[in-house]
Design a protein around this motif. Structure first.
Motif, PDB file in Angstrom:
ATOM      1  N   UNK A  30       0.842  -1.189   0.000  1.00 10.65           N
ATOM      2  CA  UNK A  30       0.000   0.000   0.000  1.00 10.65           C
ATOM      3  C   UNK A  30       0.874   1.234   0.000  1.00 10.65           C
ATOM      4  N   UNK A  31       0.227   2.393   0.159  1.00 18.36           N
ATOM      5  CA  UNK A  31       0.997   3.636   0.205  1.00 18.36           C
ATOM      6  C   UNK A  31       1.613   3.822   1.584  1.00 18.36           C
ATOM      7  N   UNK A  32       2.643   4.634   1.657  1.00 21.45           N
ATOM      8  CA  UNK A  32       3.314   4.912   2.921  1.00 21.45           C
ATOM      9  C   UNK A  32       2.599   6.061   3.627  1.00 21.45           C
ATOM     10  N   UNK A  33       1.300   5.846   3.884  1.00 20.09           N
ATOM     11  CA  UNK A  33       0.501   6.854   4.589  1.00 20.09           C
ATOM     12  C   UNK A  33      -0.605   6.155   5.370  1.00 20.09           C
ATOM     13  N   UNK A  34      -1.575   6.879   5.836  1.00 14.90           N
ATOM     14  CA  UNK A  34      -2.644   6.331   6.661  1.00 14.90           C
ATOM     15  C   UNK A  34      -3.581   5.384   5.948  1.00 14.90           C
ATOM     16  N   UNK A  35      -3.548   5.342   4.617  1.00 14.90           N
ATOM     17  CA  UNK A  35      -4.443   4.453   3.870  1.00 14.90           C
ATOM     18  C   UNK A  35      -3.933   3.016   3.811  1.00 14.90           C
ATOM     19  N   UNK A  36      -2.682   2.791   4.221  1.00 12.29           N
ATOM     20  CA  UNK A  36      -2.121   1.432   4.187  1.00 12.29           C
ATOM     21  C   UNK A  36      -2.835   0.569   5.229  1.00 12.29           C
ATOM     22  N   UNK A  37      -3.237  -0.671   4.864  1.00 11.22           N
ATOM     23  CA  UNK A  37      -3.905  -1.527   5.848  1.00 11.22           C
ATOM     24  C   UNK A  37      -2.983  -1.846   7.027  1.00 11.22           C
ATOM     25  N   UNK A  38      -3.562  -1.883   8.230  1.00 14.98           N
ATOM     26  CA  UNK A  38      -2.787  -2.136   9.439  1.00 14.98           C
ATOM     27  C   UNK A  38      -2.997  -3.552   9.969  1.00 14.98           C
ATOM     28  N   UNK A  39      -4.037  -4.225   9.491  1.00 15.48           N
ATOM     29  CA  UNK A  39      -4.324  -5.579   9.968  1.00 15.48           C
ATOM     30  C   UNK A  39      -4.889  -6.419   8.828  1.00 15.48           C
ATOM     31  N   UNK A  40      -4.550  -7.698   8.836  1.00 18.57           N
ATOM     32  CA  UNK A  40      -5.056  -8.664   7.866  1.00 18.57           C
ATOM     33  C   UNK A  40      -5.553  -9.881   8.614  1.00 18.57           C
ATOM     34  N   UNK A  91      -9.416  -6.939   5.668  1.00 20.43           N
ATOM     35  CA  UNK A  91      -8.581  -5.845   6.165  1.00 20.43           C
ATOM     36  C   UNK A  91      -9.480  -4.941   6.996  1.00 20.43           C
ATOM     37  N   UNK A  92      -9.527  -5.113   8.335  1.00 24.79           N
ATOM     38  CA  UNK A  92     -10.488  -4.384   9.162  1.00 24.79           C
ATOM     39  C   UNK A  92     -10.094  -2.941   9.485  1.00 24.79           C
ATOM     40  N   UNK A  93      -8.803  -2.619   9.404  1.00 27.04           N
ATOM     41  CA  UNK A  93      -8.398  -1.255   9.758  1.00 27.04           C
ATOM     42  C   UNK A  93      -7.119  -0.873   9.038  1.00 27.04           C
ATOM     43  N   UNK A  94      -6.857   0.430   9.054  1.00 18.80           N
ATOM     44  CA  UNK A  94      -5.648   0.964   8.442  1.00 18.80           C
ATOM     45  C   UNK A  94      -4.909   1.821   9.464  1.00 18.80           C
ATOM     46  N   UNK A  95      -4.030   2.692   8.980  1.00 11.80           N
ATOM     47  CA  UNK A  95      -3.225   3.530   9.868  1.00 11.80           C
ATOM     48  C   UNK A  95      -3.845   4.909  10.107  1.00 11.80           C
ATOM     49  N   UNK A  96      -5.181   4.998  10.074  1.00  9.15           N
ATOM     50  CA  UNK A  96      -5.847   6.223  10.481  1.00  9.15           C
ATOM     51  C   UNK A  96      -6.594   6.996   9.419  1.00  9.15           C
ATOM     52  N   UNK A 100      -9.075   2.742   2.865  1.00  8.37           N
ATOM     53  CA  UNK A 100      -7.884   1.902   2.742  1.00  8.37           C
ATOM     54  C   UNK A 100      -7.582   1.698   1.259  1.00  8.37           C
ATOM     55  N   UNK A 101      -6.295   1.767   0.902  1.00  9.00           N
ATOM     56  CA  UNK A 101      -5.857   1.513  -0.469  1.00  9.00           C
ATOM     57  C   UNK A 101      -4.863   0.358  -0.466  1.00  9.00           C
ATOM     58  N   UNK A 102      -5.064  -0.569  -1.412  1.00  8.33           N
ATOM     59  CA  UNK A 102      -4.129  -1.673  -1.594  1.00  8.33           C
ATOM     60  C   UNK A 102      -3.706  -1.697  -3.057  1.00  8.33           C
ATOM     61  N   UNK A 103      -2.394  -1.710  -3.270  1.00  7.30           N
ATOM     62  CA  UNK A 103      -1.841  -1.695  -4.621  1.00  7.30           C
ATOM     63  C   UNK A 103      -1.468  -3.081  -5.113  1.00  7.30           C
ATOM     64  N   UNK A 104      -1.168  -4.000  -4.189  1.00  6.18           N
ATOM     65  CA  UNK A 104      -0.704  -5.323  -4.602  1.00  6.18           C
ATOM     66  C   UNK A 104      -0.920  -6.307  -3.467  1.00  6.18           C
ATOM     67  N   UNK A 105      -1.373  -7.512  -3.820  1.00  7.94           N
ATOM     68  CA  UNK A 105      -1.431  -8.638  -2.887  1.00  7.94           C
ATOM     69  C   UNK A 105      -0.686  -9.790  -3.552  1.00  7.94           C
TER      70      UNK A 105
END
Length: 113
Positions: A30-40, A91-96, A100-105
Motif C-alpha cells: 500500500x501507500x506509505x501513509x494512513x491508507x495502508x492496511x494495518x491488519x489482515x 482488512x479491518x483497519x488501516x493507519x488512520x 484503505x488503499x491496496x496496490x498489490x497482494x
C-alpha cells in the motif's frame, strides 16, 4: 492502479482457486501513509464470504507494517492453509485514514489440481 474501500477503512477480498493450494506467505503493498492496511485476517474455504461473516474467528491474523515496496512477506501457519480452495482476506483497519488503499497482494505457496 489500486483498490480503495468505499465508506470506511474495511476491505474484503474473496479469492477462489481452481485447484488445491498450500498457502505459505502473503505480501500486501500500500501507500506509505494512513491508507495502508494495518491488519489482515485470513479465512479459509468460506466461498462468498461477506462482511457479516467477518465476526467469525479468523484462521490467522497479522499486524501489518507499512510496505510501499512490497518487501515484507508474512508467513502463514501452513498446516491451517493446506488444501485451500478459497481464501478470504479481511482488512479491518488501516493507519488512520478514512479509506484503505491496496496496490498489490502477493500469495506464495503451492498449487495442485
Amino acid at each position: 492502479q489500486f483498490v480503495e474501500s468505499d465508506d470506511d477503512e474495511e476491505l474484503l477480498f474473496n479469492i477462489p482457486f481452481t485447484g488445491s493450494v498450500k498457502l505459505k506467505g502473503v505480501i500486501v503493498m500500500g501507500e506509505d501513509d494512513g491508507t495502508h492496511p494495518a491488519e489482515l485476517r485470513l479465512f479459509r474455504n468460506i466461498p462468498h464470504m461477506s462482511f457479516d461473516d467477518t465476526a467469525k474467528e479468523a484462521e490467522q491474523t497479522f499486524s501489518l507494517s507499512r510496505d510501499p515496496l512490497g518487501e515484507l512477506e508474512y508467513p502463514t501457519k501452513i498446516a491451517r492453509f493446506s488444501n485451500l480452495h478459497h481464501l478470504s482476506m479481511h482488512f479491518p483497519k488501516n493507519f488512520g485514514a478514512e479509506t484503505t488503499k491496496i496496490f498489490y497482494i502477493g500469495l506464495k505457496g503451492e498449487w495442485t489440481e
